[in-house]
Design a protein around this motif. Sequence first.
Motif, short mmCIF file in Angstrom:
data_model
loop_
_atom_site.label_atom_id
_atom_site.label_comp_id
_atom_site.label_asym_id
_atom_site.label_seq_id
_atom_site.Cartn_x
_atom_site.Cartn_y
_atom_site.Cartn_z
N ARG A 270 0.84 -1.20 0.00
CA ARG A 270 0.00 0.00 0.00
C ARG A 270 0.87 1.24 0.00
NH1 ARG A 270 -1.78 1.15 6.22
NH2 ARG A 270 -1.81 3.26 5.45
N ALA A 271 0.25 2.37 -0.24
CA ALA A 271 0.97 3.65 -0.17
C ALA A 271 0.94 4.14 1.27
CB ALA A 271 0.31 4.66 -1.09
N TRP A 272 2.07 4.52 1.78
CA TRP A 272 2.17 5.01 3.16
C TRP A 272 2.21 6.53 3.14
CZ3 TRP A 272 1.48 1.58 6.93
CH2 TRP A 272 1.63 0.24 6.61
N PRO A 273 1.29 7.19 3.85
CA PRO A 273 1.24 8.66 3.84
C PRO A 273 2.52 9.30 4.38
CG PRO A 273 -0.65 7.74 5.02
CD PRO A 273 0.24 6.62 4.66
N SER A 274 3.16 8.61 5.30
CA SER A 274 4.39 9.18 5.86
C SER A 274 5.33 8.06 6.27
CB SER A 274 4.08 10.05 7.09
OG SER A 274 3.66 9.24 8.17
N GLY A 275 6.59 8.40 6.32
CA GLY A 275 7.58 7.43 6.77
C GLY A 275 7.35 7.08 8.23
N HIS A 276 6.84 8.03 9.00
CA HIS A 276 6.59 7.78 10.42
C HIS A 276 5.53 6.69 10.62
CE1 HIS A 276 6.22 8.48 14.68
NE2 HIS A 276 4.91 8.63 14.53
N GLU A 277 4.47 6.73 9.80
CA GLU A 277 3.43 5.71 9.92
C GLU A 277 3.98 4.32 9.61
OE1 GLU A 277 -0.93 4.48 8.11
OE2 GLU A 277 -0.08 6.41 7.58
N LEU A 278 4.77 4.22 8.55
CA LEU A 278 5.38 2.94 8.19
C LEU A 278 6.33 2.48 9.29
CD1 LEU A 278 5.97 0.63 6.26
CD2 LEU A 278 7.65 2.12 5.12
N GLU A 279 7.11 3.40 9.81
CA GLU A 279 8.05 3.07 10.90
C GLU A 279 7.30 2.52 12.12
OE1 GLU A 279 10.77 5.67 13.89
OE2 GLU A 279 10.96 6.12 11.77
N THR A 280 6.19 3.15 12.45
CA THR A 280 5.39 2.70 13.59
C THR A 280 4.85 1.29 13.38
OG1 THR A 280 4.75 4.98 14.07
CG2 THR A 280 3.38 3.26 15.02
N VAL A 281 4.34 1.03 12.18
CA VAL A 281 3.78 -0.29 11.89
C VAL A 281 4.86 -1.37 11.93
CG1 VAL A 281 2.72 -1.67 10.05
CG2 VAL A 281 1.83 0.58 10.57
N VAL A 282 6.05 -1.05 11.44
CA VAL A 282 7.12 -2.04 11.38
C VAL A 282 7.75 -2.27 12.75
CG1 VAL A 282 9.43 -2.49 10.46
CG2 VAL A 282 7.65 -1.63 8.96
N PHE A 283 8.03 -1.20 13.48
CA PHE A 283 8.82 -1.35 14.70
C PHE A 283 8.03 -1.56 15.98
CE2 PHE A 283 11.92 0.75 11.91
CZ PHE A 283 12.91 -0.21 11.98
N SER A 284 6.75 -1.25 16.00
CA SER A 284 5.97 -1.45 17.22
C SER A 284 5.97 -2.89 17.71
CB SER A 284 4.54 -0.96 17.03
OG SER A 284 4.52 0.43 16.92
N PRO A 285 5.72 -3.88 16.85
CA PRO A 285 5.76 -5.27 17.34
C PRO A 285 7.16 -5.69 17.80
CG PRO A 285 4.66 -5.16 15.20
CD PRO A 285 5.25 -3.82 15.46
N ILE A 286 8.17 -5.19 17.10
CA ILE A 286 9.54 -5.54 17.46
C ILE A 286 9.88 -4.95 18.83
CG2 ILE A 286 11.98 -5.23 16.87
CD1 ILE A 286 11.03 -5.19 13.89
N LYS A 287 9.58 -3.68 19.02
CA LYS A 287 9.84 -3.03 20.31
C LYS A 287 9.00 -3.66 21.41
CE LYS A 287 11.04 1.50 18.52
NZ LYS A 287 10.61 2.90 18.40
N GLY A 288 7.78 -4.03 21.08
CA GLY A 288 6.89 -4.62 22.07
C GLY A 288 7.38 -5.96 22.58
N PHE A 289 8.05 -6.73 21.74
CA PHE A 289 8.55 -8.03 22.18
C PHE A 289 10.01 -7.95 22.61
CE2 PHE A 289 10.92 -11.92 21.33
CZ PHE A 289 10.31 -12.74 22.25
N CYS A 290 10.84 -7.46 21.74
CA CYS A 290 12.28 -7.48 22.01
C CYS A 290 12.68 -6.52 23.10
CB CYS A 290 13.07 -7.15 20.74
SG CYS A 290 12.92 -8.42 19.48
N GLY A 291 12.01 -5.40 23.18
CA GLY A 291 12.38 -4.42 24.17
C GLY A 291 12.12 -4.86 25.59
N PRO A 292 10.87 -4.92 26.01
CA PRO A 292 10.59 -5.15 27.43
C PRO A 292 10.60 -6.60 27.90
CG PRO A 292 8.56 -4.63 26.27
CD PRO A 292 9.68 -4.50 25.27
N ARG A 293 10.30 -7.56 27.00
CA ARG A 293 10.11 -8.93 27.48
C ARG A 293 11.23 -9.91 27.15
NH1 ARG A 293 4.32 -10.24 25.24
NH2 ARG A 293 5.33 -9.36 23.44
N ARG A 294 12.01 -9.63 26.13
CA ARG A 294 13.04 -10.58 25.71
C ARG A 294 14.18 -10.59 26.72
NH1 ARG A 294 17.50 -9.77 22.11
NH2 ARG A 294 18.31 -11.78 21.49
N ARG A 295 14.62 -11.79 27.09
CA ARG A 295 15.70 -11.91 28.06
C ARG A 295 17.03 -11.51 27.43
NH1 ARG A 295 15.39 -17.81 29.94
NH2 ARG A 295 15.00 -18.01 27.73
#
Length: 65
Positions: free
Chosen positions: A17-42
Motif C-alpha cells: 500500500r501507499a504510506w502517507p508518511s515514513g513515520h506511519e510505516l516506521e510505527t507499523v514495522v517497529f511497534s511489534p519488534i519493540k513490544g517483544f524485544c524491548g521489554p520482554r526478551r531476556r
Amino acid sequence: MAETVFATLTTELVHTRAWPSGHELETVVFSPIKGFCGPRRRHGRLGNVSPDAYEKTRHESLTHS
C-alpha cells in the motif's frame, strides 16, 4: 535468516500500500519488534532476565536499601 525476514516484510507490508508518511510505516514495522524485544526478551547482559524484570528488581533493591 535476517534477509528472509526483511524480504518478507518488504513484500508483504511495505509494497502492499501507499504510506502517507515514513513515520506511519516506521510505527507499523517497529511497534511489534519493540513490544517483544524491548521489554520482554531476556538479555544475557542483564543476567538472562528481561529489561522489565531487571528494572523492577533494581528499583526494589534501591528502595529497600
